[in-house]
Design a protein around this motif. Structure first.
Motif, PDB file in Angstrom:
ATOM      1  N   GLN A 107       0.831  -1.207   0.000  1.00 15.19           N
ATOM      2  CA  GLN A 107       0.000   0.000   0.000  1.00 15.19           C
ATOM      3  C   GLN A 107       0.864   1.254   0.000  1.00 15.19           C
ATOM      4  O   GLN A 107       0.581   2.219  -0.721  1.00 15.19           O
ATOM      5  N   MET A 108       1.910   1.256   0.825  1.00 10.98           N
ATOM      6  CA  MET A 108       2.790   2.423   0.864  1.00 10.98           C
ATOM      7  C   MET A 108       3.499   2.644  -0.464  1.00 10.98           C
ATOM      8  O   MET A 108       3.609   3.787  -0.940  1.00 10.98           O
ATOM      9  N   ILE A 109       3.981   1.579  -1.062  1.00  7.14           N
ATOM     10  CA  ILE A 109       4.660   1.694  -2.354  1.00  7.14           C
ATOM     11  C   ILE A 109       3.693   2.214  -3.413  1.00  7.14           C
ATOM     12  O   ILE A 109       4.028   3.094  -4.208  1.00  7.14           O
ATOM     13  N   ASP A 110       2.475   1.692  -3.396  1.00  9.78           N
ATOM     14  CA  ASP A 110       1.487   2.093  -4.403  1.00  9.78           C
ATOM     15  C   ASP A 110       1.082   3.562  -4.244  1.00  9.78           C
ATOM     16  O   ASP A 110       1.010   4.308  -5.231  1.00  9.78           O
ATOM     17  N   VAL A 111       0.782   3.982  -3.020  1.00  8.10           N
ATOM     18  CA  VAL A 111       0.315   5.353  -2.795  1.00  8.10           C
ATOM     19  C   VAL A 111       1.478   6.347  -2.791  1.00  8.10           C
ATOM     20  O   VAL A 111       1.438   7.371  -3.486  1.00  8.10           O
ATOM     21  N   ASN A 112       2.508   6.050  -2.011  1.00  9.95           N
ATOM     22  CA  ASN A 112       3.569   7.036  -1.780  1.00  9.95           C
ATOM     23  C   ASN A 112       4.527   7.199  -2.954  1.00  9.95           C
ATOM     24  O   ASN A 112       5.077   8.292  -3.147  1.00  9.95           O
ATOM     25  N   ILE A 113       4.747   6.132  -3.710  1.00  7.08           N
ATOM     26  CA  ILE A 113       5.664   6.229  -4.857  1.00  7.08           C
ATOM     27  C   ILE A 113       4.884   6.308  -6.168  1.00  7.08           C
ATOM     28  O   ILE A 113       4.979   7.279  -6.912  1.00  7.08           O
ATOM     29  N   LYS A 114       4.071   5.277  -6.432  1.00  7.21           N
ATOM     30  CA  LYS A 114       3.348   5.268  -7.702  1.00  7.21           C
ATOM     31  C   LYS A 114       2.377   6.431  -7.795  1.00  7.21           C
ATOM     32  O   LYS A 114       2.209   7.035  -8.866  1.00  7.21           O
ATOM     33  N   GLY A 115       1.735   6.776  -6.677  1.00 11.52           N
ATOM     34  CA  GLY A 115       0.806   7.901  -6.684  1.00 11.52           C
ATOM     35  C   GLY A 115       1.473   9.197  -7.091  1.00 11.52           C
ATOM     36  O   GLY A 115       0.911  10.000  -7.841  1.00 11.52           O
ATOM     37  N   VAL A 116       2.692   9.416  -6.591  1.00 13.46           N
ATOM     38  CA  VAL A 116       3.449  10.608  -6.975  1.00 13.46           C
ATOM     39  C   VAL A 116       3.844  10.547  -8.446  1.00 13.46           C
ATOM     40  O   VAL A 116       3.690  11.519  -9.198  1.00 13.46           O
ATOM     41  N   LEU A 117       4.349   9.402  -8.883  1.00 15.00           N
ATOM     42  CA  LEU A 117       4.739   9.246 -10.284  1.00 15.00           C
ATOM     43  C   LEU A 117       3.566   9.478 -11.224  1.00 15.00           C
ATOM     44  O   LEU A 117       3.698  10.154 -12.254  1.00 15.00           O
ATOM     45  N   TYR A 118       2.415   8.903 -10.878  1.00 16.75           N
ATOM     46  CA  TYR A 118       1.243   9.060 -11.740  1.00 16.75           C
ATOM     47  C   TYR A 118       0.781  10.513 -11.774  1.00 16.75           C
ATOM     48  O   TYR A 118       0.313  11.001 -12.801  1.00 16.75           O
ATOM     49  N   GLY A 119       0.926  11.204 -10.637  1.00 15.91           N
ATOM     50  CA  GLY A 119       0.587  12.623 -10.610  1.00 15.91           C
ATOM     51  C   GLY A 119       1.511  13.432 -11.504  1.00 15.91           C
ATOM     52  O   GLY A 119       1.061  14.297 -12.274  1.00 15.91           O
ATOM     53  N   VAL A 120       2.795  13.153 -11.402  1.00 13.49           N
ATOM     54  CA  VAL A 120       3.775  13.836 -12.256  1.00 13.49           C
ATOM     55  C   VAL A 120       3.470  13.560 -13.727  1.00 13.49           C
ATOM     56  O   VAL A 120       3.411  14.466 -14.562  1.00 13.49           O
ATOM     57  N   GLY A 121       3.273  12.283 -14.038  1.00 17.25           N
ATOM     58  CA  GLY A 121       3.020  11.898 -15.425  1.00 17.25           C
ATOM     59  C   GLY A 121       1.748  12.497 -15.988  1.00 17.25           C
ATOM     60  O   GLY A 121       1.674  12.824 -17.180  1.00 17.25           O
ATOM     61  N   ALA A 122       0.751  12.669 -15.141  1.00 18.53           N
ATOM     62  CA  ALA A 122      -0.537  13.180 -15.599  1.00 18.53           C
ATOM     63  C   ALA A 122      -0.477  14.641 -16.015  1.00 18.53           C
ATOM     64  O   ALA A 122      -1.138  15.055 -16.973  1.00 18.53           O
ATOM     65  N   VAL A 123       0.309  15.444 -15.293  1.00 20.27           N
ATOM     66  CA  VAL A 123       0.315  16.891 -15.573  1.00 20.27           C
ATOM     67  C   VAL A 123       1.427  17.324 -16.517  1.00 20.27           C
ATOM     68  O   VAL A 123       1.330  18.404 -17.115  1.00 20.27           O
ATOM     69  N   LEU A 124       2.456  16.521 -16.677  1.00 19.00           N
ATOM     70  CA  LEU A 124       3.597  16.951 -17.488  1.00 19.00           C
ATOM     71  C   LEU A 124       3.227  17.334 -18.925  1.00 19.00           C
ATOM     72  O   LEU A 124       3.733  18.349 -19.435  1.00 19.00           O
ATOM     73  N   PRO A 125       2.372  16.586 -19.612  1.00 12.23           N
ATOM     74  CA  PRO A 125       2.056  16.993 -20.986  1.00 12.23           C
ATOM     75  C   PRO A 125       1.476  18.405 -21.064  1.00 12.23           C
ATOM     76  O   PRO A 125       1.822  19.177 -21.975  1.00 12.23           O
ATOM     77  N   TYR A 126       0.619  18.771 -20.113  1.00 11.79           N
ATOM     78  CA  TYR A 126       0.008  20.101 -20.110  1.00 11.79           C
ATOM     79  C   TYR A 126       1.032  21.171 -19.764  1.00 11.79           C
ATOM     80  O   TYR A 126       1.053  22.250 -20.372  1.00 11.79           O
ATOM     81  N   MET A 127       1.887  20.878 -18.781  1.00 14.54           N
ATOM     82  CA  MET A 127       2.881  21.857 -18.363  1.00 14.54           C
ATOM     83  C   MET A 127       3.965  22.037 -19.419  1.00 14.54           C
ATOM     84  O   MET A 127       4.441  23.157 -19.655  1.00 14.54           O
ATOM     85  N   ARG A 128       4.351  20.956 -20.075  1.00  8.12           N
ATOM     86  CA  ARG A 128       5.363  21.057 -21.136  1.00  8.12           C
ATOM     87  C   ARG A 128       4.832  21.867 -22.312  1.00  8.12           C
ATOM     88  O   ARG A 128       5.565  22.653 -22.919  1.00  8.12           O
ATOM     89  N   GLU A 129       3.574  21.687 -22.623  1.00  9.74           N
ATOM     90  CA  GLU A 129       2.952  22.461 -23.696  1.00  9.74           C
ATOM     91  C   GLU A 129       2.921  23.950 -23.348  1.00  9.74           C
ATOM     92  O   GLU A 129       3.130  24.818 -24.202  1.00  9.74           O
ATOM     93  N   MET A 130       2.659  24.228 -22.070  1.00 13.20           N
ATOM     94  CA  MET A 130       2.546  25.604 -21.594  1.00 13.20           C
ATOM     95  C   MET A 130       3.915  26.232 -21.315  1.00 13.20           C
ATOM     96  O   MET A 130       4.031  27.446 -21.133  1.00 13.20           O
ATOM     97  N   LYS A 131       4.963  25.384 -21.255  1.00 12.45           N
ATOM     98  CA  LYS A 131       6.306  25.825 -20.881  1.00 12.45           C
ATOM     99  C   LYS A 131       6.300  26.516 -19.522  1.00 12.45           C
ATOM    100  O   LYS A 131       6.990  27.515 -19.290  1.00 12.45           O
ATOM    101  N   SER A 132       5.511  25.957 -18.598  1.00  9.09           N
ATOM    102  CA  SER A 132       5.403  26.535 -17.259  1.00  9.09           C
ATOM    103  C   SER A 132       4.680  25.530 -16.371  1.00  9.09           C
ATOM    104  O   SER A 132       3.889  24.713 -16.834  1.00  9.09           O
ATOM    105  N   GLY A 133       4.942  25.614 -15.087  1.00 11.28           N
ATOM    106  CA  GLY A 133       4.246  24.742 -14.146  1.00 11.28           C
ATOM    107  C   GLY A 133       5.057  24.536 -12.882  1.00 11.28           C
ATOM    108  O   GLY A 133       6.222  24.940 -12.791  1.00 11.28           O
ATOM    109  N   HIS A 134       4.425  23.904 -11.932  1.00 14.16           N
ATOM    110  CA  HIS A 134       5.063  23.683 -10.635  1.00 14.16           C
ATOM    111  C   HIS A 134       4.544  22.370 -10.062  1.00 14.16           C
ATOM    112  O   HIS A 134       3.330  22.200  -9.904  1.00 14.16           O
TER     113      HIS A 134
END
Length: 245
Positions: A107-134
């Motif tokens: 559970q910790m591996i899934d939420v604490n690591i994969k959850g963060v990775l999936y969050g990063v992966g989900a927003v990167l296409p939009y932020m890269r297109e915008m050339k901005s983000g945090h």
């Protein structure tokens, strides 16, 4: 400036996520709230609206890449951009390794690591297109120090720091995407309630007797967001003054 920024907040139903959402909404941000408990999300969104803020919500399991992608799309379709994501969802069922609490490890591996990775992966296409983000990822002092019972939890929080630093090196210079690690110490939330190992819990309870309030972490997150775009606050450790480790 936080005003009018579109901010996705995972783990928004309580604790650090809830306090941060409330503070950022007061500063004029448009919140996209995510957690598994719809009733809590609905309640928080209503509270933000009642205080004159703006928030939408979507029930989301961070361990599902599909649901995290859907969350990012929902934010973008609603507001036309994604400025910030705070990957805050996390679990801390500490235990000694010989207890073999394998389900808790997973559970910790899934939420604490994969959850963060999936969050990063989900927003990167939009932020890269915008050339901005945090992208702000919540680690822990346990991502800097290890104690008996924290082996797996610390491993997940060390991983969060590694992921975030790698993200900074890959995206900050080329795409102006800032990356921040926030490492809290003992904070007064429900995090310790998941500890089932009775050989570990008393010592953790002692540490958490001096826990600081979640709004301290909220102010820290707001500080990182509010710095000018040419300033990257890459890592902050924040803990009670009397916490030794």
């Amino acid at each position: 400036m936080t005003k009018d920024k579109v901010i996705i907040m995972t783990g928004a139903s309580s604790g650090i996520g809830e306090e941060t959402a409330l503070l950022l909404s007061q500063k004029g941000a448009k919140l996209v709230l995510a957690a598994r408990r719809e009733d809590k999300l609905k309640e928080l969104a209503q509270k933000i609206h009642d205080q004159g803020g703006e928030a939408i919500y979507k029930t989301t399991d961070v361990t599902s890449s599909e649901e995290m992608d859907a969350l990012a799309k929902y934010a973008y379709d609603t507001y036309g951009k994604i400025d910030v994501i705070v990957n805050n969802a996390g679990l801390m069922p500490l235990s000694l390794l010989h207890k073999r609490k394998i389900k808790e490890w997973d559970q910790m591996i899934d939420v604490n690591i994969k959850g963060v990775l999936y969050g990063v992966g989900a927003v990167l296409p939009y932020m890269r297109e915008m050339k901005s983000g945090h992208i702000i990822n919540i680690s822990s002092v346990a991502g800097h120090e290890i104690a008996p019972g924290s082996s797996v939890y610390s491993a997940t929080k060390f991983a969060v720091r590694a992921i975030t630093e790698g993200l900074r090196m890959e995206e900050s210079v080329s795409n102006n995407i800032r990356a921040t690690i926030i490492s809290p110490g003992a904070v007064s939330t429900a995090l310790t309630e998941t500890i089932t190992d009775e050989d570990v819990k008393p010592s953790i309870d002692d540490v958490y007797n001096g826990a600081i309030k979640a709004d301290s972490i909220a102010r820290t997150i707001a500080f990182a967001i509010e710095e000018p775009e040419d300033v990257a606050v890459n890592e902050i450790i924040i803990r009670p003054t009397n916490q030794e480790w």
